[in-house]
Design a protein around this motif. Structure first.
Motif, PDB file in Angstrom:
ATOM      1  N   GLN A   1      88.685 -15.260  43.446  1.00  0.00           N
ATOM      2  CA  GLN A   1      87.991 -13.363  43.169  1.00  0.00           C
ATOM      3  C   GLN A   1      88.888 -12.738  42.620  1.00  0.00           C
ATOM      4  O   GLN A   1      88.699 -12.544  41.781  1.00  0.00           O
ATOM      5  CB  GLN A   1      87.681 -13.692  44.075  1.00  0.00           C
ATOM      6  CG  GLN A   1      86.997 -12.130  43.939  1.00  0.00           C
ATOM      7  CD  GLN A   1      86.473 -11.405  45.288  1.00  0.00           C
ATOM      8  OE1 GLN A   1      86.591 -11.725  45.893  1.00  0.00           O
ATOM      9  NE2 GLN A   1      85.388 -10.572  45.313  1.00  0.00           N
TER      10      GLN A   1
ATOM     11  N   GLU B   1      92.019 -13.446  40.971  1.00  0.00           N
ATOM     12  CA  GLU B   1      92.167 -13.827  39.580  1.00  0.00           C
ATOM     13  C   GLU B   1      91.367 -13.914  39.102  1.00  0.00           C
ATOM     14  O   GLU B   1      91.269 -14.477  37.386  1.00  0.00           O
ATOM     15  CB  GLU B   1      93.143 -14.855  39.517  1.00  0.00           C
ATOM     16  CG  GLU B   1      94.420 -15.316  40.093  1.00  0.00           C
ATOM     17  CD  GLU B   1      96.110 -14.241  40.365  1.00  0.00           C
ATOM     18  OE1 GLU B   1      95.484 -13.489  38.797  1.00  0.00           O
ATOM     19  OE2 GLU B   1      95.819 -13.631  40.622  1.00  0.00           O
ATOM     20  N   ARG B   2      90.309 -13.890  38.916  1.00  0.00           N
ATOM     21  CA  ARG B   2      88.919 -13.979  38.270  1.00  0.00           C
ATOM     22  C   ARG B   2      88.387 -15.791  37.334  1.00  0.00           C
ATOM     23  O   ARG B   2      88.210 -15.773  35.937  1.00  0.00           O
ATOM     24  CB  ARG B   2      88.612 -12.354  36.693  1.00  0.00           C
ATOM     25  CG  ARG B   2      89.121 -11.432  37.276  1.00  0.00           C
ATOM     26  CD  ARG B   2      88.431 -10.408  36.514  1.00  0.00           C
ATOM     27  NE  ARG B   2      88.383 -10.921  35.929  1.00  0.00           N
ATOM     28  CZ  ARG B   2      89.357 -10.648  34.134  1.00  0.00           C
ATOM     29  NH1 ARG B   2      90.036  -9.957  34.078  1.00  0.00           N
ATOM     30  NH2 ARG B   2      88.276 -10.521  32.927  1.00  0.00           N
TER      31      ARG B   2
ATOM     32  N   LYS C   1      87.230 -19.428  36.848  1.00  0.00           N
ATOM     33  CA  LYS C   1      86.344 -20.022  36.977  1.00  0.00           C
ATOM     34  C   LYS C   1      85.630 -21.128  38.103  1.00  0.00           C
ATOM     35  O   LYS C   1      87.362 -21.775  38.134  1.00  0.00           O
ATOM     36  CB  LYS C   1      86.135 -20.503  35.354  1.00  0.00           C
ATOM     37  CG  LYS C   1      86.342 -19.520  34.142  1.00  0.00           C
ATOM     38  CD  LYS C   1      86.110 -21.157  33.036  1.00  0.00           C
ATOM     39  CE  LYS C   1      86.345 -19.512  31.504  1.00  0.00           C
ATOM     40  NZ  LYS C   1      86.551 -20.753  30.337  1.00  0.00           N
TER      41      LYS C   1
ATOM     42  N   PRO D   1      90.624 -17.003  33.194  1.00  0.00           N
ATOM     43  CA  PRO D   1      89.215 -15.935  32.496  1.00  0.00           C
ATOM     44  C   PRO D   1      89.286 -15.528  30.859  1.00  0.00           C
ATOM     45  O   PRO D   1      91.027 -15.718  30.730  1.00  0.00           O
ATOM     46  CB  PRO D   1      88.883 -14.580  32.912  1.00  0.00           C
ATOM     47  CG  PRO D   1      90.382 -14.408  33.474  1.00  0.00           C
ATOM     48  CD  PRO D   1      90.718 -15.737  33.777  1.00  0.00           C
TER      49      PRO D   1
ATOM     50  N   LYS E   1      99.951 -13.492  33.251  1.00  0.00           N
ATOM     51  CA  LYS E   1      98.890 -14.079  33.911  1.00  0.00           C
ATOM     52  C   LYS E   1      98.910 -15.074  34.414  1.00  0.00           C
ATOM     53  O   LYS E   1      98.419 -15.660  35.538  1.00  0.00           O
ATOM     54  CB  LYS E   1      97.921 -13.175  32.712  1.00  0.00           C
ATOM     55  CG  LYS E   1      96.674 -13.776  33.906  1.00  0.00           C
ATOM     56  CD  LYS E   1      96.226 -12.537  34.394  1.00  0.00           C
ATOM     57  CE  LYS E   1      94.883 -13.161  35.440  1.00  0.00           C
ATOM     58  NZ  LYS E   1      94.323 -12.404  36.367  1.00  0.00           N
TER      59      LYS E   1
END
Length: 83
Positions: free
Chosen positions: A9, A11-12, A14, A43, A56
């Motif tokens: 969540q 780090e968004r 998959k 992402p 990131k």
């Protein structure tokens, strides 16, 4: 599961791909950071401009390695089938 879900969540990432990556990491005994495996979890981001994709990616690697080190070898089998 809660720790991994919070990383996904924050780090968004998959979700299914991340769980499969971690399952493979536990099976193989290491978090593989070479190749495109980490990129597949991330992402969508522009590879150009000011997206800081490399930063990131490193943050994600650090968090997944910390998760792996925390739970590797505690005697429970990790499964990507959980949702």
């Amino acid at each position: 599961e809660n720790d991994l879900a919070s990383i996904i969540q924050a780090e968004r990432l998959k979700p299914q791909e991340t769980r499969e990556f971690m399952e493979n990491s536990f099976r193989d005994g290491e978090v593989k950071t070479t190749g495109t495996d980490i990129d597949k979890l991330m992402p969508p981001m522009s590879r150009f401009g000011h997206s800081n994709r490399a930063d990131k990616k490193q943050t994600i690697i650090d968090k997944l390695k910390a998760f792996f080190e925390k739970y590797f070898g505690i005697g429970t089998m990790f499964s990507s089938d959980q949702k």
